[in-house]
Design a protein around this motif. Structure first.
Motif, short mmCIF file in Angstrom:
data_model
loop_
_atom_site.label_atom_id
_atom_site.label_comp_id
_atom_site.label_asym_id
_atom_site.label_seq_id
_atom_site.Cartn_x
_atom_site.Cartn_y
_atom_site.Cartn_z
N ILE A 80 0.84 -1.20 0.00
CA ILE A 80 0.00 0.00 0.00
C ILE A 80 0.87 1.25 0.00
O ILE A 80 0.62 2.22 -0.72
CB ILE A 80 -0.94 0.00 1.22
N ASP A 81 1.93 1.22 0.82
CA ASP A 81 2.80 2.39 0.93
C ASP A 81 3.54 2.70 -0.37
O ASP A 81 3.94 3.85 -0.61
CB ASP A 81 3.84 2.18 2.05
N THR A 82 3.76 1.69 -1.19
CA THR A 82 4.56 1.88 -2.41
C THR A 82 3.70 1.93 -3.68
O THR A 82 4.25 2.02 -4.78
CB THR A 82 5.60 0.76 -2.56
N LEU A 83 2.38 1.87 -3.55
CA LEU A 83 1.53 1.93 -4.74
C LEU A 83 1.61 3.31 -5.38
O LEU A 83 1.60 4.34 -4.68
CB LEU A 83 0.07 1.63 -4.36
N PRO A 84 1.65 3.37 -6.71
CA PRO A 84 1.63 4.66 -7.41
C PRO A 84 0.32 5.40 -7.15
O PRO A 84 -0.71 4.78 -6.81
CB PRO A 84 1.74 4.27 -8.88
N ASN A 85 0.33 6.71 -7.33
CA ASN A 85 -0.86 7.53 -7.06
C ASN A 85 -2.06 7.08 -7.87
O ASN A 85 -3.19 7.05 -7.36
CB ASN A 85 -0.56 9.01 -7.34
N LEU A 86 -1.84 6.74 -9.15
CA LEU A 86 -2.98 6.33 -9.98
C LEU A 86 -3.60 5.04 -9.45
O LEU A 86 -4.84 4.91 -9.43
CB LEU A 86 -2.54 6.15 -11.43
N LEU A 138 -3.65 4.05 -6.33
CA LEU A 138 -4.41 4.42 -5.13
C LEU A 138 -5.73 5.09 -5.52
O LEU A 138 -6.77 4.84 -4.89
CB LEU A 138 -3.58 5.36 -4.24
N GLN A 139 -5.70 5.94 -6.57
CA GLN A 139 -6.93 6.57 -7.06
C GLN A 139 -7.93 5.52 -7.51
O GLN A 139 -9.13 5.60 -7.20
CB GLN A 139 -6.60 7.47 -8.26
N ILE A 140 -7.44 4.54 -8.26
CA ILE A 140 -8.33 3.48 -8.76
C ILE A 140 -8.95 2.70 -7.61
O ILE A 140 -10.15 2.39 -7.62
CB ILE A 140 -7.55 2.54 -9.72
N LEU A 141 -8.15 2.38 -6.58
CA LEU A 141 -8.68 1.67 -5.41
C LEU A 141 -9.76 2.48 -4.72
O LEU A 141 -10.79 1.95 -4.30
CB LEU A 141 -7.56 1.33 -4.44
N ASP A 142 -9.52 3.78 -4.57
CA ASP A 142 -10.52 4.65 -3.93
C ASP A 142 -11.80 4.70 -4.75
O ASP A 142 -12.92 4.67 -4.20
CB ASP A 142 -9.96 6.07 -3.75
N LEU A 143 -11.66 4.79 -6.07
CA LEU A 143 -12.83 4.81 -6.95
C LEU A 143 -13.60 3.51 -6.87
O LEU A 143 -14.85 3.50 -6.86
CB LEU A 143 -12.40 5.10 -8.39
#
Length: 350
Positions: A287-293, A295-300
């Motif tokens: 989780i700490d090393t996931l790219p921003n995109l 993380l965005q996809i997970l939130d969506l």
């Protein structure tokens, strides 16, 4: 039967194992701070491992992948083989225990009911589901191909079984209420004596592991569903049978030797705990090393429930091929699940 537990020596090694397991039990609330959907994914993986391992210990040949495929189609309720029937029953009983452990007291009635449910899909076992054995049954060991390689030990007679089970369940109830033994020791002794009695015609090994999980959950070891104890046992099967044999041959004597089994059992719990610690650490690093995109996809996905590639492109403004690469990585890491193929493909949280 009055179980003589005075012969159990609480060695420094046993004390150290109990302390280590209990420390993790106490720290679980802090360790278990992953998002609910990640915990859910961990539990699903552990459940598949548990079902696969527990049934393979008894001679099944289904791999974890085959178990996973079967579980995704449980609503079919038609199973091609005895292995599949056993997997389906084990899966349903595990879910019952996870969901209702606080209401399932370890009484004889509940034990018989869990046995009945364990074999609910097996027509061959219909006549003895939920009933104590009427024929002698010995414990056998199986090789990797499911072939019986020998008798591990002899079990209680059908005549003695009802009395011995009443005494064992009464002993467990009194021991836990009076706190005369640490819960982990009481659970270990219950499991080994249950297997020595072998009260049912079939399914005793699987049921002993279900009951172990039930008793651990009832004793506050809330992390148990997220790491497979059955998998640990399968991978140390020789030690498992050796510890059983060394202890069970002494249970009906004046000086039972509990040490081999208790030490094996606690070391298996230690290994289960260590595996979960490793999984939690890997999840955090991931989780700490996931790219921003990503993380965005997970939130969506959390917000919308289900997403297509086109939706993600529209909501993030990212390049379509880039989105596909991130989705592929998230699916590979079990953060997302892909549903469907082609134009009908969509993605949801694991």
């Amino acid at each position: 039967m009055s179980l003589n537990t005075d012969t159990l020596t609480i060695t420094p090694a046993i004390l150290s194992l109990i302390a280590e397991i209990d420390e993790f039990k106490g720290a679980w609330r802090a360790l278990g701070t992953l998002a609910p959907e990640r915990l859910s994914a961990l539990r699903r993986v552990a459940t598949i491992e548990s079902i696969g391992s527990s049934t393979r210990i008894e001679g099944s040949k289904l791999s974890d992948k085959e178990v996973e495929r079967l579980l995704s189609n449980l609503e079919i309720r038609k199973f091609a083989s005895r292995d599949e029937q056993e997997v389906a029953g084990y899966a349903e009983v595990m879910e019952t225990v996870f969901a209702h452990f606080d209401a399932i007291t370890p009484t004889e009635n509940h034990i018989r009911q869990l046995h009945r449910d364990l074999l609910v899909h097996s027509a061959k076992d219909e006549h003895h589901r939920g009933s104590y054995k009427t024929n002698i049954n010995h414990v056998s060991a199986f090789d990797a191909d499911g072939k019986e390689i020998g008798i591990v030990f002899e079990t209680a007679t059908p005549f003695d079984t009802p009395r011995l089970m009443t005494e064992l369940v009464g002993w467990l109830d009194a021991t836990l209420k009076e706190q005369s033994l640490h819960p982990l020791l009481a659970i270990a002794i219950f499991a080994v004596v249950f297997l020595e009695i072998h009260p049912f015609q079939d399914g005793n090994g699987r049921l002993s592991r279900v009951l172990t999980t039930l008793l651990l959950l009832r004793s506050g070891y809330a992390y148990v569903p997220y790491s497979s104890l059955e998998s640990v046992i399968e991978q140390s099967k020789e030690g498992y049978y050796l510890a059983l044999r060394r202890t069970q041959g002494t249970i009906r004597t004046d000086t039972p030797d509990w040490q081999p089994w208790v030490e094996y059992f606690l070391r298996a719990l230690q290994q289960q705990k260590k595996r979960l610690e490793g999984k939690i650490e890997r999840e955090r690093i991931m989780i700490d090393t996931l790219p921003n995109l990503s993380l965005q996809i997970l939130d969506l996905a959390k917000e919308h429930g289900k997403l297509t590639v086109s939706q993600i492109v529209s909501l993030t403004g990212a390049n379509r091929n880039t989105v596909k690469k991130h989705l592929q990585s998230l699916v590979s890491a079990s953060h997302l699940i892909q549903h469907g193929t082609g134009k009908g493909t969509w993605y949801g949280r694991a």
